[in-house]
Design a protein around this motif. Structure first.
Motif, mmCIF file in Angstrom:
data_model
loop_
_atom_site.group_PDB
_atom_site.id
_atom_site.type_symbol
_atom_site.label_atom_id
_atom_site.label_comp_id
_atom_site.label_asym_id
_atom_site.label_seq_id
_atom_site.Cartn_x
_atom_site.Cartn_y
_atom_site.Cartn_z
ATOM 1 N N PRO A 52 -3.314 -3.014 -4.924
ATOM 2 C CA PRO A 52 -3.379 -3.114 -6.383
ATOM 3 C C PRO A 52 -3.926 -1.853 -7.052
ATOM 4 N N PHE A 115 -0.133 -10.290 -4.903
ATOM 5 C CA PHE A 115 -1.484 -10.573 -4.417
ATOM 6 C C PHE A 115 -1.469 -11.506 -3.196
ATOM 7 N N ALA A 158 -7.302 -12.495 -1.942
ATOM 8 C CA ALA A 158 -6.153 -13.048 -2.643
ATOM 9 C C ALA A 158 -6.512 -13.337 -4.096
ATOM 10 N N GLY A 161 -7.029 -10.059 -6.026
ATOM 11 C CA GLY A 161 -5.733 -9.495 -6.416
ATOM 12 C C GLY A 161 -5.118 -10.235 -7.587
ATOM 13 N N PHE A 162 -5.248 -11.557 -7.593
ATOM 14 C CA PHE A 162 -4.731 -12.366 -8.699
ATOM 15 C C PHE A 162 -5.422 -12.019 -10.013
ATOM 16 N N TYR A 164 -7.110 -9.294 -10.727
ATOM 17 C CA TYR A 164 -6.808 -7.907 -11.086
ATOM 18 C C TYR A 164 -5.431 -7.797 -11.733
ATOM 19 N N LEU A 165 -4.468 -8.535 -11.194
ATOM 20 C CA LEU A 165 -3.096 -8.455 -11.687
ATOM 21 C C LEU A 165 -2.937 -9.060 -13.077
ATOM 22 N N TYR A 177 -10.717 -3.005 -10.354
ATOM 23 C CA TYR A 177 -10.654 -3.845 -9.159
ATOM 24 C C TYR A 177 -12.025 -4.355 -8.748
#
Length: 266
Positions: A52, A115, A158, A161-162, A164-165, A177
């Motif tokens: 990411p 993610f 996981a 990442g979710f 952050y996205l 991040y």
């Protein structure tokens, strides 16, 4: 003519046999191969964790496709090594690996589920590759703890990442991040400092999921760490693998056990 037609089938049969030996065998060559595959997998997982942050860097797409090539080769080889390919394809871990491969082959189209790539760590854990070194050294009692750690780490990255996205850059409290990781850890431990929160109803629901699942995984890890020690000794009758160190009979079926004493070797 018949011999010529049979050559491709024989070649494929030999290839599948060789791959099955390498992926599932216990010879020195097979163990070296499995260790090399494990190192490559861990490097790929590390790439998934930092992806990411690296997504906008030059050359990232080429690196993404290189990882896709490695993963595609591994998935294909595992399919050929399986005794029943159809059964292998129906396994959840296989479906997850295929999903991860699809996100790598079409990173722009499937950016919103990128993610999930870190789930490769979970599928690696389920494949047994991570635990064979422990079993080989007689440290099977640490496998449950290792699995609990893997599940927790997979969940953390996981969710990071979710977050952050979908939330970084859309809310003043989330700038990068590290902020997403910080929010994940503080939420799953129910610390709740309140300095970083997710906006809107969707953010609140996501926070609830993180707290419920996160605390459950932490409790599972605590149980694996602090429960009474068990020895790994499969029962010859029912197959129960873990027993109390001083057990004489299997608690599941009552079968007489003969657990080796550690003081006299195994």
């Amino acid at each position: 003519m018949t011999l010529t037609q049979g050559q491709p089938a024989n070649t494929l049969r030999k290839l599948r046999s060789t791959l099955a030996t390498l992926y599932h065998g216990q010879s020195r060559t097979a163990l070296r191969f499995q260790f090399a595959v494990l190192l490559i997998d861990l490097a790929i997982i590390a790439f998934f964790i930092i992806a990411p942050v690296w997504r906008e860097r030059p050359g990232f797409l080429w690196l993404d496709y290189a990882v896709a090539t490695l993963l595609a080769a591994d998935v294909t080889a595992r399919a050929l090594a399986a005794s029943d390919i159809v059964k292998w394809l129906r396994q959840l871990t296989t479906l997850v690996d295929i999903l991860i491969l699809v996100t790598l082959l079409a990173p722009t189209l499937f950016a919103n589920i990128g993610f999930l790539r870190v789930l490769r760590l979970w599928t690696l854990s389920r494949s047994g590759f991570l635990w064979r070194p422990l079993r080989k050294r007689g440290l099977q009692q640490w496998e449950d703890t290792g699995r609990a750690v893997v599940n927790l780490v997979t969940f953390i990255f996981a969710i990071t990442g979710f977050v952050y996205l979908f939330f970084v850059g859309q809310w003043k409290g989330l700038a990068g991040y590290v902020d997403a990781l910080y929010f994940t850890i503080s939420s799953m431990t129910t610390t709740g400092y309140g300095d970083i929160t997710l906006p809107g109803t969707g953010g609140k629901l996501a926070s609830v999921v993180v707290m419920l699942l996160g605390i459950s995984l932490l409790i599972r890890l605590a149980q694996a760490l602090f429960r009474p020690a068990k020895v790994f000794h499969p029962c010859s009758h029912c197959g129960l693998k873990r027993h109390d160190p001083d057990a004489v009979h299997c608690k599941a079926c009552g079968n007489l056990l003969n657990i080796p004493d550690e003081g006299h070797g195994r």
